[in-house]
Design a protein around this motif. Sequence first.
Motif, PDB file in Angstrom:
ATOM      1  N   ALA A 112       0.826  -1.210   0.000  1.00  0.00           N
ATOM      2  CA  ALA A 112       0.000   0.000   0.000  1.00  0.00           C
ATOM      3  C   ALA A 112       0.855   1.253   0.000  1.00  0.00           C
ATOM      4  O   ALA A 112       2.046   1.208   0.301  1.00  0.00           O
ATOM      5  N   PHE A 113       0.236   2.348  -0.357  1.00  0.00           N
ATOM      6  CA  PHE A 113       0.868   3.661  -0.272  1.00  0.00           C
ATOM      7  C   PHE A 113      -0.097   4.606   0.444  1.00  0.00           C
ATOM      8  O   PHE A 113      -1.310   4.382   0.444  1.00  0.00           O
ATOM      9  N   VAL A 114       0.456   5.625   1.064  1.00  0.00           N
ATOM     10  CA  VAL A 114      -0.369   6.578   1.805  1.00  0.00           C
ATOM     11  C   VAL A 114      -0.981   7.548   0.808  1.00  0.00           C
ATOM     12  O   VAL A 114      -0.276   8.317   0.162  1.00  0.00           O
ATOM     13  N   GLU A 115      -2.305   7.476   0.652  1.00  0.00           N
ATOM     14  CA  GLU A 115      -3.001   8.352  -0.280  1.00  0.00           C
ATOM     15  C   GLU A 115      -3.254   9.715   0.358  1.00  0.00           C
ATOM     16  O   GLU A 115      -3.084  10.744  -0.281  1.00  0.00           O
ATOM     17  N   PHE A 116      -3.716   9.709   1.622  1.00  0.00           N
ATOM     18  CA  PHE A 116      -3.898  10.935   2.390  1.00  0.00           C
ATOM     19  C   PHE A 116      -3.191  10.757   3.718  1.00  0.00           C
ATOM     20  O   PHE A 116      -3.481   9.828   4.459  1.00  0.00           O
ATOM     21  N   ALA A 117      -2.282  11.650   4.012  1.00  0.00           N
ATOM     22  CA  ALA A 117      -1.518  11.584   5.255  1.00  0.00           C
ATOM     23  C   ALA A 117      -2.440  11.792   6.453  1.00  0.00           C
ATOM     24  O   ALA A 117      -3.529  12.355   6.315  1.00  0.00           O
ATOM     25  N   PRO A 118      -2.013  11.351   7.645  1.00  0.00           N
ATOM     26  CA  PRO A 118      -2.853  11.528   8.831  1.00  0.00           C
ATOM     27  C   PRO A 118      -3.223  12.991   9.050  1.00  0.00           C
ATOM     28  O   PRO A 118      -2.374  13.880   8.989  1.00  0.00           O
ATOM     29  N   LYS A 119      -4.508  13.223   9.279  1.00  0.00           N
ATOM     30  CA  LYS A 119      -5.024  14.580   9.448  1.00  0.00           C
ATOM     31  C   LYS A 119      -6.052  14.561  10.566  1.00  0.00           C
ATOM     32  O   LYS A 119      -6.942  13.709  10.579  1.00  0.00           O
ATOM     33  N   GLN A 120      -5.911  15.471  11.520  1.00  0.00           N
ATOM     34  CA  GLN A 120      -6.825  15.504  12.654  1.00  0.00           C
ATOM     35  C   GLN A 120      -8.019  16.402  12.340  1.00  0.00           C
ATOM     36  O   GLN A 120      -7.874  17.512  11.863  1.00  0.00           O
ATOM     37  N   GLU A 121      -9.202  15.868  12.642  1.00  0.00           N
ATOM     38  CA  GLU A 121     -10.453  16.604  12.466  1.00  0.00           C
ATOM     39  C   GLU A 121     -11.275  16.401  13.725  1.00  0.00           C
ATOM     40  O   GLU A 121     -11.917  15.369  13.897  1.00  0.00           O
ATOM     41  N   GLY A 122     -11.194  17.347  14.636  1.00  0.00           N
ATOM     42  CA  GLY A 122     -11.946  17.237  15.886  1.00  0.00           C
ATOM     43  C   GLY A 122     -11.395  16.135  16.770  1.00  0.00           C
ATOM     44  O   GLY A 122     -10.232  16.136  17.122  1.00  0.00           O
ATOM     45  N   ARG A 123     -12.241  15.172  17.109  1.00  0.00           N
ATOM     46  CA  ARG A 123     -11.847  14.095  18.010  1.00  0.00           C
ATOM     47  C   ARG A 123     -11.255  12.892  17.292  1.00  0.00           C
ATOM     48  O   ARG A 123     -11.027  11.851  17.910  1.00  0.00           O
ATOM     49  N   GLN A 124     -11.065  12.983  15.989  1.00  0.00           N
ATOM     50  CA  GLN A 124     -10.507  11.836  15.280  1.00  0.00           C
ATOM     51  C   GLN A 124      -9.451  12.260  14.270  1.00  0.00           C
ATOM     52  O   GLN A 124      -9.430  13.382  13.791  1.00  0.00           O
ATOM     53  N   MET A 125      -8.566  11.314  13.966  1.00  0.00           N
ATOM     54  CA  MET A 125      -7.500  11.516  12.996  1.00  0.00           C
ATOM     55  C   MET A 125      -7.683  10.431  11.932  1.00  0.00           C
ATOM     56  O   MET A 125      -7.916   9.273  12.261  1.00  0.00           O
ATOM     57  N   THR A 126      -7.619  10.833  10.664  1.00  0.00           N
ATOM     58  CA  THR A 126      -7.848   9.865   9.590  1.00  0.00           C
ATOM     59  C   THR A 126      -6.666   9.822   8.636  1.00  0.00           C
ATOM     60  O   THR A 126      -5.956  10.813   8.454  1.00  0.00           O
ATOM     61  N   MET A 127      -6.497   8.648   8.022  1.00  0.00           N
ATOM     62  CA  MET A 127      -5.473   8.429   7.010  1.00  0.00           C
ATOM     63  C   MET A 127      -6.063   7.455   6.001  1.00  0.00           C
ATOM     64  O   MET A 127      -6.795   6.529   6.373  1.00  0.00           O
ATOM     65  N   VAL A 128      -5.774   7.654   4.724  1.00  0.00           N
ATOM     66  CA  VAL A 128      -6.283   6.761   3.686  1.00  0.00           C
ATOM     67  C   VAL A 128      -5.098   6.081   3.012  1.00  0.00           C
ATOM     68  O   VAL A 128      -4.136   6.741   2.602  1.00  0.00           O
TER      69      VAL A 128
END
Length: 159
Positions: A112-128
């Motif tokens: 896999a490759f990181v499509e979207f780097a970790p990003k914090q939005e409120g109470r959660q952090m997402t990465m794709v």
Amino acid sequence: MADEIGLDLVEIAPEANPPVCKIMDFGKYKYQEAQKAREARQNQTHIVVKEVRMTPKIENHDYETKRSAVEKFLKGGDKVKITMKFRGREQTRPELGFKLLQRLAEDVKEIAFVEFAPKQEGRQMTMVLGPTKKKTEAVAEQKAARAAKEKAAEEAAAQ
């Protein structure tokens, strides 16, 4: 002329001067267009975004379970969205969640490759994460593996 041949007169370009018409079997034409559209739909691949949720205080065994689920999704050709949920005082230490997401990305970097780097939005952090192989390749690989497994089972049963 079209009636004499037993075909239809179809207007191709009505805006042209003079209008352009073609003599053809319109029913056959519509059927062929429907066949082409059906064939194009069959060859399409639907990329699905699967989601895996975790918290920063995850235990090693649970992390390994989540990692194996992520690997399974990626090998199937799907994208994976990893959501890190922060509860209570965990919100004051987002770097722990960031490190965990980076560790996961490092663990699955060969598929896999990181499509979207970790990003914090409120109470959660997402990465794709996106798969390195296309979905069509992954599906073909799975079919080949399944066929080989069935062939081996048949040979074992024959002996």
